[in-house]
Design a protein around this motif. Structure first.
Motif, PDB file in Angstrom:
ATOM      1  N   ASP A 237       0.837  -1.219   0.000  1.00 27.93           N
ATOM      2  CA  ASP A 237       0.000   0.000   0.000  1.00 27.93           C
ATOM      3  C   ASP A 237       0.851   1.239   0.000  1.00 27.93           C
ATOM      4  OD1 ASP A 237      -2.313  -1.509   0.001  1.00 27.93           O
ATOM      5  OD2 ASP A 237      -2.560  -1.492   2.214  1.00 27.93           O
ATOM      6  N   ALA A 240       2.187   1.733  -3.513  1.00 30.70           N
ATOM      7  CA  ALA A 240       1.158   2.272  -4.418  1.00 30.70           C
ATOM      8  C   ALA A 240       0.943   3.751  -4.180  1.00 30.70           C
ATOM      9  CB  ALA A 240      -0.134   1.480  -4.227  1.00 30.70           C
ATOM     10  N   LEU A 241       0.946   4.102  -2.972  1.00 29.00           N
ATOM     11  CA  LEU A 241       0.774   5.529  -2.660  1.00 29.00           C
ATOM     12  C   LEU A 241       1.943   6.370  -3.155  1.00 29.00           C
ATOM     13  CD1 LEU A 241      -0.679   5.297   0.984  1.00 29.00           C
ATOM     14  CD2 LEU A 241      -1.907   5.974  -1.093  1.00 29.00           C
ATOM     15  N   ALA A 243       3.801   5.598  -5.809  1.00 32.42           N
ATOM     16  CA  ALA A 243       3.720   5.671  -7.276  1.00 32.42           C
ATOM     17  C   ALA A 243       2.714   6.730  -7.709  1.00 32.42           C
ATOM     18  CB  ALA A 243       3.358   4.290  -7.821  1.00 32.42           C
ATOM     19  N   ARG A 244       1.646   6.868  -7.012  1.00 28.31           N
ATOM     20  CA  ARG A 244       0.624   7.873  -7.381  1.00 28.31           C
ATOM     21  C   ARG A 244       1.197   9.295  -7.291  1.00 28.31           C
ATOM     22  NH1 ARG A 244      -4.802   5.650  -4.288  1.00 28.31           N
ATOM     23  NH2 ARG A 244      -4.987   3.675  -5.476  1.00 28.31           N
ATOM     24  N   LYS A 245       2.011   9.524  -6.339  1.00 25.39           N
ATOM     25  CA  LYS A 245       2.552  10.867  -6.217  1.00 25.39           C
ATOM     26  C   LYS A 245       3.567  11.134  -7.301  1.00 25.39           C
ATOM     27  CE  LYS A 245       1.838  11.321  -1.274  1.00 25.39           C
ATOM     28  NZ  LYS A 245       2.441  11.550   0.033  1.00 25.39           N
TER      29      LYS A 245
END
Length: 245
Positions: A237, A240-241, A243-245
């Motif tokens: 998690d 993933a967080l 990568a989003r940024k």
């Protein structure tokens, strides 16, 4: 005899009742003398005389009827009549009395004014002493009345002082009552605060014990595999967080 005694007793009672009525009417209700309707008696002065002993009224009585010489004519005629009829006999006592009369007349004319002045002075002195005694008595009574009024005024001041002392006592009682009320309020508040703090402390201890027990039980219930899976999932998690940024 009995009738005379009864008459005298009746007259005495009437005179006493008359004097009582006079005294009552001469004074008012307050006891002060009525100086207007009942003035104080004044010492009378002797009237005018002629020839040393005959009152002036005697000559005035004859003057309206016989003129100026009437009294003298009447006196000389009366003496002549008494002598002529030997009603008044001129014996040795007559001449003795005549000599005494001449001596008294001469002494009266010679020393009379001085003696009269001395007697008048003595009478005035006695009257002045009586008046001074009466005035001193009146002054003493007035001073006594003034002192009594002053005492009454002082007594009224004592009453005011007593009322002030009573008011001070009431204020002290009120202050003591309010102080005791405040003490009771503070004691009750202190006990209530103690109970409140005690209840809050017990609740915090219970919550802490409950949380520790739950955490301990939950920790015991998690297996190493579940812990590893959970850790891997958390890392995924986080990646993933990121990568989003």
């Amino acid at each position: 005899m009995l009738s005379r005694i009864a008459l005298r007793s009746v007259l005495a009672r009437q005179s006493a009742s008359t004097a009582l009525v006079a005294r009552t009417s001469a004074t008012d209700v307050s006891g002060a003398r009525d100086e207007v309707n009942f003035p104080r008696p004044v010492r009378g002065e002797p009237g005018k005389v002629r020839l040393g002993f005959i009152p002036e009224e005697w000559f005035q009585f004859f003057h309206s009827k016989t003129g100026v010489t009437g009294p003298y004519t009447f006196g000389v005629g009366l003496i002549t009549y008494l002598f002529s009829k030997e009603i008044y006999v001129m014996e040795h006592e007559y001449y003795t009395g005549l000599s005494i009369f001449l001596i008294v007349y001469y002494g009266t004319k010679k020393m009379g004014p001085q003696v009269a002045a001395w007697l008048d002075k003595e009478v005035d002195s006695v009257e002045k002493s009586w008046n001074e005694g009466r005035l001193q008595t009146v002054k003493a009574l007035e001073d006594a009345i003034a002192n009594e009024k002053d005492s009454q005024w002082r007594a009224q001041g004592q009453e005011l002082l007593i009322e002030a002392k009573k008011e001070n006592v009431l204020l002290q009682l009120e202050a003591a009552y309010r102080e005791r009320l405040m003490n009771a309020y503070q004691e009750v508040k202190r006990r209530l605060d103690y109970q409140l703090e005690k209840a809050a402390l017990e609740r915090r201890i219970s919550q802490k014990n409950m949380v520790d027990w739950i955490v301990a039980n939950v920790t015991k219930a998690i297996t190493p595999d579940q812990e590893k899976q959970t850790l891997d999932r958390c890392i995924a998690d986080l990646g993933a967080l990121a990568a989003r940024k």
